[in-house]
Design a protein around this motif. Structure first.
Motif, PDB file in Angstrom:
ATOM      1  N   GLU A  40      49.881  46.161  36.389  1.00 25.53           N
ATOM      2  CA  GLU A  40      48.794  46.697  37.195  1.00 25.53           C
ATOM      3  C   GLU A  40      48.883  48.203  37.335  1.00 25.53           C
ATOM      4  N   GLN A  58      51.973  39.986  34.656  1.00 26.15           N
ATOM      5  CA  GLN A  58      50.917  40.882  35.119  1.00 26.15           C
ATOM      6  C   GLN A  58      51.431  42.310  35.066  1.00 26.15           C
ATOM      7  N   GLN A  82      43.837  38.023  30.365  1.00 27.58           N
ATOM      8  CA  GLN A  82      42.791  38.010  31.382  1.00 27.58           C
ATOM      9  C   GLN A  82      42.776  39.345  32.121  1.00 27.58           C
ATOM     10  N   GLN A  83      41.598  39.922  32.241  1.00 29.88           N
ATOM     11  CA  GLN A  83      41.425  41.145  33.028  1.00 29.88           C
ATOM     12  C   GLN A  83      41.327  40.743  34.494  1.00 29.88           C
ATOM     13  N   LEU A  84      42.119  41.382  35.360  1.00 29.99           N
ATOM     14  CA  LEU A  84      42.150  41.058  36.778  1.00 29.99           C
ATOM     15  C   LEU A  84      41.522  42.157  37.634  1.00 29.99           C
ATOM     16  N   SER A  85      41.085  43.235  37.007  1.00 28.20           N
ATOM     17  CA  SER A  85      40.548  44.379  37.738  1.00 28.20           C
ATOM     18  C   SER A  85      39.047  44.491  37.529  1.00 28.20           C
ATOM     19  N   ARG A 102      44.153  46.249  35.535  1.00 30.93           N
ATOM     20  CA  ARG A 102      45.116  45.232  35.962  1.00 30.93           C
ATOM     21  C   ARG A 102      44.855  44.000  35.123  1.00 30.93           C
TER      22      ARG A 102
END
Length: 195
Positions: free
Chosen positions: A136, A134, A159-162, A186
């Protein structure tokens, strides 16, 4: 009248020869000037040099400058990586500094091997593999996540986490030294590391 012309011609030839002779050391000195090249924040960087190969004459970083690992010369010019910063000159004009604890006398045996295999150093057998991590951008600040991608590696956003978009080239990107994120991106990234 001809004597006067001949006299003036002699003076002009002498002045021209003197000017050329005095200019020659300046040109020679320019050829020997060092070029500063640095890897900022551990990032891969290139510096244009007019030579086909280079020697490190002075390391200016706390990070080690080791040929084939954190600096080298390839078809596109001089490159530095992993925080290496130093002064470089045309190969054969350096005067002894190798950066790996060895002297110029040891270099001749390595020079042909370095050119054949792209720098002499090769990673271990587990080098070519996928690495997931990850990275960020907190408070929309730029962040650099250091991972050695290798010469032929690639990075993908898995994968977009934000909530804010992660768009390559706008809010995230990569170079040989790792991945950068900014503008609140992120994500979960995959490095396909290849030497």
């Amino acid at each position: 009248m001809q004597r006067i012309r001949a006299g003036w011609m002699g003076v002009l030839v002498g002045v021209a020869a003197g000017a050329l002779w005095s200019a020659a050391p300046a040109v020679h000195a320019q050829e020997r000037e060092a070029v500063r090249c640095g890897s900022d924040d551990g990032r891969f960087s290139r510096c244009q040099v007019p030579w086909r190969d280079a020697d490190l004459v002075r390391q200016e970083s706390n990070s080690p400058c080791i040929r084939g690992q954190s600096w080298g010369v390839d078809r596109d010019g001089l490159w530095v990586d992993r925080g290496c910063r130093g002064q470089f000159v045309e190969m054969g004009r350096g005067g002894g500094w190798r950066g790996d604890g060895r002297h110029d006398d040891d270099r001749d045996d390595d020079r042909d091997a370095d050119r054949e295999d792209g720098g002499g150093w090769h990673p271990g057998p587990d080098w070519d593999r996928e690495i997931r991590f990850q990275c960020e951008s907190n408070d929309k600040q730029q962040q650099f996540c250091q991972v050695d991608v290798g010469r032929h590696g690639r990075v993908h956003l898995l994968q977009q986490l934000s909530g804010t978009p992660c768009e390559e080239g706008y809010s995230w990107g990569w170079n040989r030294a790792g991945v950068w994120v900014t503008r609140g991106c992120r994500g979960l990234f995959s490095v396909d590391r290849r030497w």
